[in-house]
Design a protein around this motif. Structure first.
Motif, PDB file in Angstrom:
ATOM      1  N   SER A   6       0.910  -1.183   0.018  1.00  0.00           N
ATOM      2  CA  SER A   6      -0.026  -0.094  -0.036  1.00  0.00           C
ATOM      3  C   SER A   6       1.065   1.259   0.032  1.00  0.00           C
ATOM      4  N   ILE A   7       0.243   2.216  -0.346  1.00  0.00           N
ATOM      5  CA  ILE A   7       0.840   3.609  -0.381  1.00  0.00           C
ATOM      6  C   ILE A   7       1.273   4.187   0.941  1.00  0.00           C
ATOM      7  N   ASP A   8       0.247   3.985   1.914  1.00  0.00           N
ATOM      8  CA  ASP A   8       0.680   4.006   3.171  1.00  0.00           C
ATOM      9  C   ASP A   8       1.936   3.355   3.787  1.00  0.00           C
ATOM     10  N   LYS A   9       1.926   2.223   3.405  1.00  0.00           N
ATOM     11  CA  LYS A   9       3.281   1.588   3.983  1.00  0.00           C
ATOM     12  C   LYS A   9       4.679   2.025   3.360  1.00  0.00           C
ATOM     13  N   ILE A  10       4.527   2.258   2.027  1.00  0.00           N
ATOM     14  CA  ILE A  10       5.519   3.000   1.243  1.00  0.00           C
ATOM     15  C   ILE A  10       6.021   4.382   1.959  1.00  0.00           C
ATOM     16  N   ARG A  11       5.007   5.044   2.140  1.00  0.00           N
ATOM     17  CA  ARG A  11       5.222   6.605   2.899  1.00  0.00           C
ATOM     18  C   ARG A  11       5.867   6.245   4.298  1.00  0.00           C
ATOM     19  N   GLU A  12       5.385   5.368   4.954  1.00  0.00           N
ATOM     20  CA  GLU A  12       5.976   4.888   6.282  1.00  0.00           C
ATOM     21  C   GLU A  12       7.340   4.560   6.090  1.00  0.00           C
ATOM     22  N   TYR A  13       7.570   3.719   5.138  1.00  0.00           N
ATOM     23  CA  TYR A  13       9.097   3.176   4.889  1.00  0.00           C
ATOM     24  C   TYR A  13      10.038   4.373   4.319  1.00  0.00           C
ATOM     25  N   ILE A  14       9.582   5.166   3.689  1.00  0.00           N
ATOM     26  CA  ILE A  14      10.367   6.536   3.322  1.00  0.00           C
ATOM     27  C   ILE A  14      10.685   7.353   4.411  1.00  0.00           C
ATOM     28  N   THR A  21      12.516   7.638  12.381  1.00  0.00           N
ATOM     29  CA  THR A  21      11.531   7.668  13.311  1.00  0.00           C
ATOM     30  C   THR A  21      10.237   7.172  13.086  1.00  0.00           C
ATOM     31  N   THR A  22       9.365   6.725  13.749  1.00  0.00           N
ATOM     32  CA  THR A  22       8.023   6.252  13.464  1.00  0.00           C
ATOM     33  C   THR A  22       7.274   7.180  12.635  1.00  0.00           C
ATOM     34  N   TYR A  23       6.599   7.002  11.670  1.00  0.00           N
ATOM     35  CA  TYR A  23       5.884   7.564  10.809  1.00  0.00           C
ATOM     36  C   TYR A  23       4.689   8.367  11.433  1.00  0.00           C
ATOM     37  N   PRO A  24       4.526   9.846  11.836  1.00  0.00           N
ATOM     38  CA  PRO A  24       3.498  10.330  12.517  1.00  0.00           C
ATOM     39  C   PRO A  24       2.058  10.208  11.992  1.00  0.00           C
ATOM     40  N   ASN A  25       1.894   9.920  10.730  1.00  0.00           N
ATOM     41  CA  ASN A  25       0.582   9.751   9.941  1.00  0.00           C
ATOM     42  C   ASN A  25       0.319   8.539   9.560  1.00  0.00           C
ATOM     43  N   ALA A  26       0.698   7.604  10.419  1.00  0.00           N
ATOM     44  CA  ALA A  26       0.411   6.011   9.958  1.00  0.00           C
ATOM     45  C   ALA A  26      -0.995   5.796  10.088  1.00  0.00           C
ATOM     46  N   GLN A  27      -1.634   6.453  11.072  1.00  0.00           N
ATOM     47  CA  GLN A  27      -2.862   6.086  11.341  1.00  0.00           C
ATOM     48  C   GLN A  27      -4.048   6.640  10.238  1.00  0.00           C
ATOM     49  N   LEU A  28      -3.624   7.301   9.460  1.00  0.00           N
ATOM     50  CA  LEU A  28      -4.324   7.964   8.265  1.00  0.00           C
ATOM     51  C   LEU A  28      -4.853   6.851   7.201  1.00  0.00           C
ATOM     52  N   THR A  29      -6.027   6.648   7.045  1.00  0.00           N
ATOM     53  CA  THR A  29      -6.563   5.834   5.978  1.00  0.00           C
ATOM     54  C   THR A  29      -7.793   6.250   5.390  1.00  0.00           C
ATOM     55  N   HIS A  40       2.963  15.961   1.211  1.00  0.00           N
ATOM     56  CA  HIS A  40       3.835  16.170   2.363  1.00  0.00           C
ATOM     57  C   HIS A  40       3.521  14.702   3.263  1.00  0.00           C
ATOM     58  N   LEU A  41       4.638  14.382   3.678  1.00  0.00           N
ATOM     59  CA  LEU A  41       4.827  13.367   4.525  1.00  0.00           C
ATOM     60  C   LEU A  41       4.975  14.105   6.023  1.00  0.00           C
ATOM     61  N   GLY A  42       5.815  14.816   6.193  1.00  0.00           N
ATOM     62  CA  GLY A  42       5.866  15.449   7.362  1.00  0.00           C
ATOM     63  C   GLY A  42       7.207  16.370   7.408  1.00  0.00           C
ATOM     64  N   THR A  43       7.451  16.934   8.590  1.00  0.00           N
ATOM     65  CA  THR A  43       8.698  17.780   8.754  1.00  0.00           C
ATOM     66  C   THR A  43       9.348  17.249  10.004  1.00  0.00           C
ATOM     67  N   TYR A  44      10.620  16.990   9.957  1.00  0.00           N
ATOM     68  CA  TYR A  44      11.476  16.672  10.716  1.00  0.00           C
ATOM     69  C   TYR A  44      12.545  17.193  10.887  1.00  0.00           C
ATOM     70  N   GLY A  45      13.055  17.744  12.103  1.00  0.00           N
ATOM     71  CA  GLY A  45      14.532  18.527  11.897  1.00  0.00           C
ATOM     72  C   GLY A  45      14.728  19.531  10.972  1.00  0.00           C
ATOM     73  N   GLY A  46      13.587  20.192  10.806  1.00  0.00           N
ATOM     74  CA  GLY A  46      14.026  21.400   9.823  1.00  0.00           C
ATOM     75  C   GLY A  46      13.841  20.872   8.387  1.00  0.00           C
ATOM     76  N   THR A  47      13.415  19.922   8.124  1.00  0.00           N
ATOM     77  CA  THR A  47      13.497  19.219   6.789  1.00  0.00           C
ATOM     78  C   THR A  47      11.993  18.817   6.511  1.00  0.00           C
ATOM     79  N   ALA A  48      11.309  19.440   5.305  1.00  0.00           N
ATOM     80  CA  ALA A  48      10.085  18.905   4.872  1.00  0.00           C
ATOM     81  C   ALA A  48      10.274  17.873   3.982  1.00  0.00           C
ATOM     82  N   TYR A  49       9.497  16.975   4.052  1.00  0.00           N
ATOM     83  CA  TYR A  49       9.445  15.621   3.413  1.00  0.00           C
ATOM     84  C   TYR A  49       8.325  15.642   2.306  1.00  0.00           C
ATOM     85  N   TYR A  50       8.454  15.195   1.133  1.00  0.00           N
ATOM     86  CA  TYR A  50       7.349  15.056   0.045  1.00  0.00           C
ATOM     87  C   TYR A  50       7.600  13.849  -0.676  1.00  0.00           C
TER      88      TYR A  50
END
Length: 107
Positions: A6-14, A21-29, A40-50
């Motif tokens: 699933s795309i969610d699992k791929i997002r978690e993996y990336i 760290t654990t993907y903060p949006n893993a509960q979204l379905t 947008h996957l999230g922002t961590y340590g000043g870096t935004a991930y897409y």
């Protein structure tokens, strides 16, 4: 990319491979992309991930796709299939392009 993952699992993996760290949006379905209309996957340590992924379509990091970048960050890591932005532009705006590995058979 393996179509049975699933795309969610791929997002978690990336997210995990980038931040360790654990993907903060893993509960979204369903997938966060289709639910929120964002890459947008999230922002961590000043870096935004897409993660700009659309099944069965090629995504291009260009000025149009940058319209989806709404978060303010010190640096941006953007996954897409191809990038048409000049290297100088990427450097000036602290953008790191990473090619989506569509040829990966399994995660």
């Amino acid at each position: 990319m393996n179509p049975v993952v699933s795309i969610d699992k791929i997002r978690e993996y990336i997210w995990f491979t980038e931040t360790r760290t654990t993907y903060p949006n893993a509960q979204l379905t369903p997938s966060a992309e289709s639910e929120t209309g964002t890459y947008h996957l999230g922002t961590y340590g000043g870096t935004a991930y897409y993660f700009c992924y659309v099944p069965d379509e090629q995504t291009t990091l260009d000025f149009t796709l940058l319209g989806h970048v709404q978060e303010q960050a010190e640096q941006y890591i953007i996954y897409a299939d191809v990038c048409t932005l000049p290297d100088t532009f990427l450097q000036q705006h602290h953008i790191i392009f990473k090619k989506i590995p569509r040829d990966i058979a399994r995660l």
